[in-house]
Design a protein around this motif. Structure first.
Motif, PDB file in Angstrom:
ATOM      1  N   GLN A   1     -10.522  14.795  24.919  1.00  0.00           N
ATOM      2  CA  GLN A   1      -9.191  15.304  24.593  1.00  0.00           C
ATOM      3  C   GLN A   1      -8.733  16.271  25.672  1.00  0.00           C
ATOM      4  OE1 GLN A   1      -8.336  16.603  20.496  1.00  0.00           O
ATOM      5  NE2 GLN A   1      -7.598  18.532  21.348  1.00  0.00           N
ATOM      6  N   THR A   2      -7.481  16.146  26.097  1.00  0.00           N
ATOM      7  CA  THR A   2      -6.941  17.038  27.111  1.00  0.00           C
ATOM      8  C   THR A   2      -6.834  18.448  26.548  1.00  0.00           C
ATOM      9  OG1 THR A   2      -5.638  15.207  28.017  1.00  0.00           O
ATOM     10  CG2 THR A   2      -5.022  17.440  28.686  1.00  0.00           C
TER      11      THR A   2
ATOM     12  N   LYS B   1      -0.765  20.855  26.536  1.00  0.00           N
ATOM     13  CA  LYS B   1      -1.861  20.139  27.175  1.00  0.00           C
ATOM     14  C   LYS B   1      -1.745  20.304  28.686  1.00  0.00           C
ATOM     15  CE  LYS B   1      -2.679  16.696  23.582  1.00  0.00           C
ATOM     16  NZ  LYS B   1      -2.791  15.247  23.249  1.00  0.00           N
TER      17      LYS B   1
ATOM     18  N   THR C   1      -3.313  16.585  32.392  1.00  0.00           N
ATOM     19  CA  THR C   1      -3.307  15.205  31.892  1.00  0.00           C
ATOM     20  C   THR C   1      -3.655  14.200  32.981  1.00  0.00           C
ATOM     21  OG1 THR C   1      -1.712  15.692  30.134  1.00  0.00           O
ATOM     22  CG2 THR C   1      -1.847  13.405  30.888  1.00  0.00           C
TER      23      THR C   1
ATOM     24  N   GLU D   1       2.211  15.932  21.309  1.00  0.00           N
ATOM     25  CA  GLU D   1       1.474  14.816  21.892  1.00  0.00           C
ATOM     26  C   GLU D   1       1.163  15.037  23.364  1.00  0.00           C
ATOM     27  OE1 GLU D   1      -0.336  11.243  22.785  1.00  0.00           O
ATOM     28  OE2 GLU D   1       0.016  12.140  20.818  1.00  0.00           O
TER      29      GLU D   1
ATOM     30  N   GLU E   1       0.867  10.640  25.683  1.00  0.00           N
ATOM     31  CA  GLU E   1       0.525  11.600  26.731  1.00  0.00           C
ATOM     32  C   GLU E   1       0.329  10.942  28.089  1.00  0.00           C
ATOM     33  OE1 GLU E   1      -3.187  14.523  28.038  1.00  0.00           O
ATOM     34  OE2 GLU E   1      -3.167  13.631  26.024  1.00  0.00           O
TER      35      GLU E   1
END
Length: 416
Positions: free
Chosen positions: A228-229, A237, A240, A301, A310
């Protein structure tokens, strides 16, 4: 950590040689226990680090701690070299290498934390006794100031080891910038990382002195594509599109040095460290829609503007011209691409009731002139995020290649 006595295949400085290691006087902050993360092997198998406490191999063509799956915690330290003796500096690098080999394997430094001469300080400080290796990696770097002529290295400074320009809006603190040497310690247990820096500083007592250091938590980028970022302290986030540790073609193209510039750097990289203060209180009063426009991604997201997921390819023209993602994207910077290993930090308050918090940004690249510098030039000029951040510390280091075997040592090619 398990006590393992030395063998002829893995020599270490004798107790007699390290009696003077104690008393470096590092001021170390308290850190909470690390969380559960995932470690990715070469076969992309995923294991829970909290259960395995695995060790990352120390030897190899590249230093660990760059393309390695990013750990939960960081202790970064920059050092000033105090000795003027080239031979003494070389011996320190050899001693540091032997200690790093042991600590990354979960072993004590030298002859351990107890059981030695009662009249001498122990070789190891002991706070990591009983702890697993926790994927500890130790990565060394050489700053531009090391090539000032004190050690006969002036003509060995790589052309890519440039002095970073002063970017618009920088407010750099000299006490939190630069350094002759650096050590990046990453681990999933903060005590393991702190223990490593503390012991290397003790070994260097009288030869080097800590110039500045930074504790970090909550990694803000990942080199593991299936993980998971992570999110930064603004709640978005981060990283990415970061280079993954499994993308050997991108690593060769953007991260590892080929040796054409300086042969001793073949297999190495260049690191830029930036301490970025984040104005948390101002950001927390900013409307959600404005926050998303500033980043160019939605907060839930992490999808780019106009997209659903994403990892969907961003359509840069759909973003505001001053959005962070648009300005930082390789397509906006002539293809400039860097590998990120940033961490969040909180260092109390600033005396005015505001959190002293932010991002300790670490970027690795083949050449900062085609990596960090063009990207930061673009961001510093017009990034909407600048209203909420300020760069307050800066450093650049040449990261030499990895230690190939137990006869090799950090920087051997440089001093050859």
């Amino acid at each position: 950590m398990t006590t393992v006595r030395e063998t002829s295949e893995n020599p270490s400085p004798s107790r007699r040689a390290v009696i003077g290691w104690g008393g470096a006087g590092l001021a170390l902050g308290a850190a909470a226990a690390g969380g559960v993360t995932a470690a990715v092997t070469g076969r992309k198998d995923v294991a829970t680090v909290a259960d395995t406490g695995s060790a990352v191999p120390f030897h190899g063509p590249h230093q660990a701690g760059i393309a390695t799956a990013v750990q939960d915690r960081l202790h970064f330290a920059a050092f000033d070299v105090k000795t003027k003796d080239r031979a003494e500096l070389i011996q320190l690098l050899k001693d540091w290498t032997r200690a790093a080999e042991r600590m990354t394997a979960g072993r004590e430094v030298g002859e351990g934390a107890y059981g030695g001469l009662p009249e001498a300080p122990p070789d190891d400080t002991g706070e990591a006794l009983g702890l697993k290796p926790s994927r500890l990696t130790l990565t060394i770097g050489f700053g531009p100031s090391l090539f000032d002529g004190r050690f006969g290295l002036a003509d060995r400074r790589p052309a890519a080891l440039v002095d970073l320009p002063k970017f618009p809006k920088d407010n750099l603190d000299p006490a939190r910038s630069d350094g002759d040497l650096c050590i990046q310690a990453c681990a999933d247990d903060p005590q393991v990382a702190v223990h490593a820096i503390r012991n290397l500083a003790r070994i260097g007592f009288g030869k080097v002195a800590v110039r500045w250091s930074q504790l970090g938590f909550g990694k803000t980028s990942s080199t593991t594509p299936d993980a998971q970022t992570p999110r930064n302290l603004f709640g978005f986030k981060d990283g990415t599109r970061n280079i993954a540790g499994t993308e050997t073609d991108r690593l060769d193209r953007f991260v590892w040095v080929s040796g054409k510039d300086a042969s001793w750097m073949d297999g190495g990289s260049y690191m830029v460290a930036r301490r970025i203060r984040m104005h948390i209180e101002t950001w927390d009063r900013t409307p959600l829609a404005e926050q998303e426009d500033i980043f160019g991604r939605d907060k839930q997201e992490g999808a780019p503007v106009g997209k659903a997921k994403e990892h969907d390819e961003p359509f840069l023209k759909a973003m505001k011209p001053d959005s962070h993602v648009r300005l930082a994207h390789p397509d906006s910077n002539g293809g400039a691409t860097i590998l990120r290993r940033g961490y969040s930090f909180t260092d109390g308050t600033d005396g005015l009731g505001r959190l002293e918090a932010g991002l300790f940004f670490l970027a690795y690249q083949r050449d900062v002139r085609t990596g960090f510098i063009p990207v930061q030039t673009s961001l510093a000029r017009s990034d909407a995020l600048n209203e909420y951040t300020q760069h307050v510390g800066s450093a650049i280091f040449a990261i030499p290649p990895g230690v190939r075997n137990t006869d090799d040592w950090w920087g051997r090619e440089l001093f050859a």
